[in-house]
Scaffold this motif. Sequence first.
Motif, PDB file in Angstrom:
ATOM      1  N   LEU A  26      10.344 -10.446 -83.287  1.00 41.25           N
ATOM      2  CA  LEU A  26      10.090 -11.874 -83.025  1.00 41.25           C
ATOM      3  C   LEU A  26       9.762 -12.633 -84.315  1.00 41.25           C
ATOM      4  CD1 LEU A  26       8.056 -11.968 -79.683  1.00 41.25           C
ATOM      5  CD2 LEU A  26      10.505 -12.086 -80.012  1.00 41.25           C
ATOM      6  N   PHE A  29      12.730 -13.749 -86.190  1.00 44.99           N
ATOM      7  CA  PHE A  29      13.333 -14.968 -85.642  1.00 44.99           C
ATOM      8  C   PHE A  29      12.489 -16.195 -85.962  1.00 44.99           C
ATOM      9  CE2 PHE A  29      15.631 -11.817 -83.191  1.00 44.99           C
ATOM     10  CZ  PHE A  29      16.909 -12.332 -83.239  1.00 44.99           C
ATOM     11  N   GLU A  30      11.182 -16.005 -85.916  1.00 47.02           N
ATOM     12  CA  GLU A  30      10.280 -17.126 -86.231  1.00 47.02           C
ATOM     13  C   GLU A  30      10.489 -17.569 -87.679  1.00 47.02           C
ATOM     14  OE1 GLU A  30       6.297 -16.171 -84.879  1.00 47.02           O
ATOM     15  OE2 GLU A  30       5.668 -18.234 -85.288  1.00 47.02           O
ATOM     16  N   ILE A  65      12.431 -11.395 -74.030  1.00 50.23           N
ATOM     17  CA  ILE A  65      11.577 -12.534 -74.433  1.00 50.23           C
ATOM     18  C   ILE A  65      12.440 -13.627 -75.055  1.00 50.23           C
ATOM     19  CG2 ILE A  65       9.728 -13.243 -76.030  1.00 50.23           C
ATOM     20  CD1 ILE A  65       8.487 -10.440 -75.577  1.00 50.23           C
ATOM     21  N   LEU A  66      13.360 -13.236 -75.928  1.00 56.00           N
ATOM     22  CA  LEU A  66      14.210 -14.228 -76.602  1.00 56.00           C
ATOM     23  C   LEU A  66      15.074 -14.983 -75.590  1.00 56.00           C
ATOM     24  CD1 LEU A  66      15.219 -12.164 -79.735  1.00 56.00           C
ATOM     25  CD2 LEU A  66      13.757 -14.174 -79.710  1.00 56.00           C
ATOM     26  N   LYS A  68      14.191 -15.585 -72.477  1.00 57.06           N
ATOM     27  CA  LYS A  68      13.311 -16.476 -71.708  1.00 57.06           C
ATOM     28  C   LYS A  68      12.914 -17.719 -72.492  1.00 57.06           C
ATOM     29  CE  LYS A  68      11.529 -13.098 -68.521  1.00 57.06           C
ATOM     30  NZ  LYS A  68      10.452 -12.168 -68.219  1.00 57.06           N
ATOM     31  N   ILE A  69      12.806 -17.601 -73.811  1.00 52.93           N
ATOM     32  CA  ILE A  69      12.396 -18.782 -74.582  1.00 52.93           C
ATOM     33  C   ILE A  69      13.608 -19.556 -75.100  1.00 52.93           C
ATOM     34  CG2 ILE A  69      10.127 -17.867 -75.215  1.00 52.93           C
ATOM     35  CD1 ILE A  69      11.284 -17.218 -77.981  1.00 52.93           C
ATOM     36  N   GLY A  70      14.788 -19.125 -74.694  1.00 48.19           N
ATOM     37  CA  GLY A  70      15.994 -19.882 -75.004  1.00 48.19           C
ATOM     38  C   GLY A  70      16.577 -19.647 -76.388  1.00 48.19           C
ATOM     39  N   PRO A 107      18.391 -21.246 -82.992  1.00 49.31           N
ATOM     40  CA  PRO A 107      17.970 -22.612 -82.644  1.00 49.31           C
ATOM     41  C   PRO A 107      16.588 -22.985 -83.177  1.00 49.31           C
ATOM     42  CG  PRO A 107      18.078 -21.217 -80.680  1.00 49.31           C
ATOM     43  CD  PRO A 107      18.673 -20.440 -81.792  1.00 49.31           C
ATOM     44  N   VAL A 108      15.734 -21.980 -83.388  1.00 52.01           N
ATOM     45  CA  VAL A 108      14.391 -22.258 -83.931  1.00 52.01           C
ATOM     46  C   VAL A 108      14.538 -22.752 -85.370  1.00 52.01           C
ATOM     47  CG1 VAL A 108      12.158 -21.234 -84.515  1.00 52.01           C
ATOM     48  CG2 VAL A 108      13.354 -20.496 -82.448  1.00 52.01           C
ATOM     49  N   ALA A 111      15.994 -26.271 -85.398  1.00 47.73           N
ATOM     50  CA  ALA A 111      14.997 -27.287 -85.043  1.00 47.73           C
ATOM     51  C   ALA A 111      14.053 -27.547 -86.220  1.00 47.73           C
ATOM     52  CB  ALA A 111      14.205 -26.831 -83.819  1.00 47.73           C
ATOM     53  N   LEU A 112      13.646 -26.476 -86.915  1.00 47.01           N
ATOM     54  CA  LEU A 112      12.741 -26.632 -88.062  1.00 47.01           C
ATOM     55  C   LEU A 112      13.405 -27.406 -89.190  1.00 47.01           C
ATOM     56  CD1 LEU A 112      10.864 -23.222 -88.370  1.00 47.01           C
ATOM     57  CD2 LEU A 112       9.845 -25.459 -87.992  1.00 47.01           C
TER      58      LEU A 112
ATOM     59  N   ILE B   9       6.506 -15.272 -68.838  1.00 44.41           N
ATOM     60  CA  ILE B   9       6.397 -16.247 -69.929  1.00 44.41           C
ATOM     61  C   ILE B   9       6.761 -17.666 -69.454  1.00 44.41           C
ATOM     62  CG2 ILE B   9       8.697 -15.880 -70.952  1.00 44.41           C
ATOM     63  CD1 ILE B   9       7.057 -15.866 -73.681  1.00 44.41           C
ATOM     64  N   ILE B  13       4.492 -20.933 -70.060  1.00 46.16           N
ATOM     65  CA  ILE B  13       5.027 -22.146 -70.712  1.00 46.16           C
ATOM     66  C   ILE B  13       4.660 -23.380 -69.881  1.00 46.16           C
ATOM     67  CG2 ILE B  13       7.184 -23.386 -71.273  1.00 46.16           C
ATOM     68  CD1 ILE B  13       8.313 -20.610 -72.166  1.00 46.16           C
ATOM     69  N   SER B  47       3.885 -15.828 -80.802  1.00 45.70           N
ATOM     70  CA  SER B  47       5.155 -15.988 -81.509  1.00 45.70           C
ATOM     71  C   SER B  47       6.224 -16.583 -80.582  1.00 45.70           C
ATOM     72  CB  SER B  47       5.603 -14.618 -82.048  1.00 45.70           C
ATOM     73  OG  SER B  47       6.865 -14.715 -82.630  1.00 45.70           O
ATOM     74  N   ALA B  48       6.294 -16.050 -79.362  1.00 43.21           N
ATOM     75  CA  ALA B  48       7.293 -16.537 -78.400  1.00 43.21           C
ATOM     76  C   ALA B  48       7.047 -18.001 -78.050  1.00 43.21           C
ATOM     77  CB  ALA B  48       7.260 -15.671 -77.146  1.00 43.21           C
ATOM     78  N   MET B  51       7.956 -20.311 -80.991  1.00 43.83           N
ATOM     79  CA  MET B  51       9.415 -20.498 -81.109  1.00 43.83           C
ATOM     80  C   MET B  51       9.946 -21.407 -80.016  1.00 43.83           C
ATOM     81  SD  MET B  51      11.240 -17.080 -82.461  1.00 43.83           S
ATOM     82  CE  MET B  51      10.378 -15.767 -81.667  1.00 43.83           C
ATOM     83  N   HIS B  52       9.446 -21.204 -78.788  1.00 40.79           N
ATOM     84  CA  HIS B  52       9.925 -22.020 -77.676  1.00 40.79           C
ATOM     85  C   HIS B  52       9.664 -23.504 -77.934  1.00 40.79           C
ATOM     86  CE1 HIS B  52      10.745 -23.372 -73.602  1.00 40.79           C
ATOM     87  NE2 HIS B  52       9.602 -24.055 -73.666  1.00 40.79           N
ATOM     88  N   ILE B  54       8.954 -25.048 -80.795  1.00 36.58           N
ATOM     89  CA  ILE B  54       9.679 -25.570 -81.970  1.00 36.58           C
ATOM     90  C   ILE B  54      11.101 -25.936 -81.544  1.00 36.58           C
ATOM     91  CG2 ILE B  54      10.753 -24.905 -84.183  1.00 36.58           C
ATOM     92  CD1 ILE B  54       8.214 -23.237 -84.731  1.00 36.58           C
ATOM     93  N   LYS B  55      11.699 -25.040 -80.794  1.00 35.36           N
ATOM     94  CA  LYS B  55      13.073 -25.245 -80.316  1.00 35.36           C
ATOM     95  C   LYS B  55      13.166 -26.494 -79.438  1.00 35.36           C
ATOM     96  CE  LYS B  55      14.782 -22.664 -77.072  1.00 35.36           C
ATOM     97  NZ  LYS B  55      15.229 -23.691 -76.161  1.00 35.36           N
TER      98      LYS B  55
END
Lengths: 119, 222
Positions: A26, A29-30, A65-66, A68-70, A107-108, A111-112, B9, B13, B47-48, B51-52, B54-55
């Motif tokens: 993670l 990716f961050e 997890i990735l 689920k958070i898109g 995408p993170v 966005a940054l 998660i 959220i 972390s998750a 990222m969510h 920020i996206k």
Amino acid sequence: MRLKCPANFRIIRLPCTGKIDVIHILRAFEKGADGVYVVGCMEGDCHFKSGNFRARKRVEQASKILDKIGVGGERVKMYNLSSGEGPLFAQYSIEMDKKIRELGPNPVKTALQAKKKAA
Amino acid sequence: MIIASKKPIEEIIQEVKDYKRLLILGCNECVTVCEAGGKKEVEVLASALRMHFIKEGEEKKIDERTLERQCDHEYLEEIRDVVDQYDAILSLACGVGVQFTAEKYHSTPLLPGVNTCFLGANEQRGMWTERCQACGSCVLARTGGICPISRCAKRVMNGPCGGSGRGKCEINKELDCAWQLIIDRLRDLGRLDDYEIVAPIKDWSTERSGGPRKVVREDVQV
């Protein structure tokens, strides 16, 4: 062997893939990685018995997890090969590079970067 | 120990989306051992979530902290200096920790990050099973060390009931009949005579049905 492989990936060495944890994937990716792949020994050949099986489970957890958070769970993958299979290592890196290019940037990270530009 | 499971998660959220500054607070005790709310889980969740958001283009401050325990005053005091920096705390401790933190920091919203399940044991890697319902008056001495309250679906005190078949419970064919286990163990211990003793009516006032409970030990109070 002078094998051709993409120059855009960074190798992080571990004593055993069993050392990898979900948070390591993670964090990559961050920090802006577009994809992560873990290359472990052949299943059943782990010097520490179950390191590569543990790694596979953790890669699966990170993938969920990735998703689920898109960010996209398909950006992580686990490969297995033996230490004598250099050509296969190169082939996997090409395969992963191709797949990530199809998926596009993380995408993170996008966005940054957009936020930085706006600022 | 207290067994908890991670909340999905997506649910977390939804819970945290309205708060700009969030502290994810883990606990080093039971929830660490059952891999639901320890330091590692705090790191992964933080972390998750980062990222969510920020996206999604949302600016949020998401910090991490793990306390030795969230069910003791002295450990909870460790965050007193920083608690004002957050709009909410997402606690990954059991229900006890969440409530105790909420009591201590009255003006900060507390959100639970795990579902607290039961008192159980780590039967095998990745599997936890219930062993105690904290009924407040233990009968294990008479039942061969196997609890008919937590492990029998009916909490039968003189079992087994008619739903026991081939050592399994009628509610689930994979579930051992607690009374079968009790009889087997008493036989192995050579104490089957204990089984013949009819259990008296159990005092349930020490159980939850008697309302929230309290243990007061004047001998250790200072």
